[in-house]
Design an enzyme around this catalytic site. Sequence first.
Site, PDB file in Angstrom:
ATOM      1  N   LEU A  33       0.819  -1.218   0.000  1.00  0.00           N
ATOM      2  CA  LEU A  33       0.000   0.000   0.000  1.00  0.00           C
ATOM      3  C   LEU A  33       0.851   1.264   0.000  1.00  0.00           C
ATOM      4  CD1 LEU A  33      -2.811  -1.001   2.551  1.00  0.00           C
ATOM      5  CD2 LEU A  33      -2.707  -1.387   0.071  1.00  0.00           C
ATOM      6  N   GLU A  35       0.259   5.887  -0.779  1.00  0.00           N
ATOM      7  CA  GLU A  35      -0.722   6.978  -0.638  1.00  0.00           C
ATOM      8  C   GLU A  35      -1.885   6.861  -1.633  1.00  0.00           C
ATOM      9  OE1 GLU A  35      -1.582   9.588   1.353  1.00  0.00           O
ATOM     10  OE2 GLU A  35      -0.236   8.573   2.731  1.00  0.00           O
ATOM     11  N   HIS A  37      -3.421   4.084  -2.682  1.00  0.00           N
ATOM     12  CA  HIS A  37      -4.405   3.194  -2.059  1.00  0.00           C
ATOM     13  C   HIS A  37      -5.065   3.880  -0.862  1.00  0.00           C
ATOM     14  CE1 HIS A  37      -1.282   0.190  -3.590  1.00  0.00           C
ATOM     15  NE2 HIS A  37      -2.364  -0.146  -4.261  1.00  0.00           N
ATOM     16  N   GLN A 153      -8.622  -0.167 -16.530  1.00  0.00           N
ATOM     17  CA  GLN A 153      -9.199  -1.074 -15.536  1.00  0.00           C
ATOM     18  C   GLN A 153     -10.489  -0.482 -14.954  1.00  0.00           C
ATOM     19  OE1 GLN A 153      -6.887  -3.198 -12.337  1.00  0.00           O
ATOM     20  NE2 GLN A 153      -7.607  -1.505 -11.094  1.00  0.00           N
TER      21      GLN A 153
END
Length: 280
Positions: A33, A35, A37, A153
């Site tokens: 993870l 920033e 995320h 995506q």
Amino acid sequence: MQTVRKVADLRRIIRRARQQGKRIGFVPTMGALHEGHLSLIRRARKETDLVVASIFVNPIQFNNGADLSSYPRPLARDARLAASAGCNVLFVPSSGEIYPPDFQTFVEVTQLTRRWEGKLRPGHFRGVTTVVAILFNRVQPDIAYFGQKDAQQARAVGQMIRDLGFNLRLKVLPTVREPGGLAMSSRNQRLSPDERRNAKILFESLQEGKRLIECGLRRETEILRRMRARILKIQGARVEYLAVVDSETLEPMGRVKRPAMLLLAVRIGKTRLIDCLEVR
Ligand code: AMP
């Protein structure tokens, strides 16, 4: 924050939350993870009552075994960061928990995934939409949060939500960047210090493309030529694709109209980076 590994345990938590009328926010990730995320988790914290994040390095979306095995998995650190951003439930399933041995059902968005990432990484989006569909069914979110950085995506997931009638809202949040402009990515860790310094040129080239379009340049070839010239100043850079597309269909336009999206995938040394910028 609770860390949950089993679907059965997750189901109990979700059922209780639903009975209490809580709104569920969901942030699917592959971990490591950063920033980017955390910005999604923080937004979910603001907008919903129970924030579920998942960490699952989805084997079926990797078309390169080395990329899958070298993907970073710093779970203890991830759990700390997720909790500090306001995550309530961290779902960390094993591969077998998601894909039982006789698994044989896949979800594929056909048109939107033909080009760009889809073309260079055959099977990638089929893996993404399949795992996202499974996770949506397990988590039953009211709102799911995705990053604009992975624009194709996000578009594919939006299409799947519509086509299959998932009862949830998709929110696509802006790309979080390092101070120099490089889009945050778990893969940035693989860049050498020199490569990392040079990688900020990718964002500069996107900004240049945006500026040219805003100044009225309409010829796709000319816009891309100028962007490419800038990118090729990076030592060891190889452009996989560079495109200016319709932001809805992600198809090339020839003569550029707004809203447009600039997309790129560039290898710097051994690291493959993608980025994009919308021009409204
Ligand atoms: P990943 O762990 O790379 O699969 O990413 C999980 C989610 O975080 C996806 O929706 C990504 O688009 C999003 N994300 C990744 N990097 C960033 C970033 N720099 N800014 C915003 N969102 C991001």
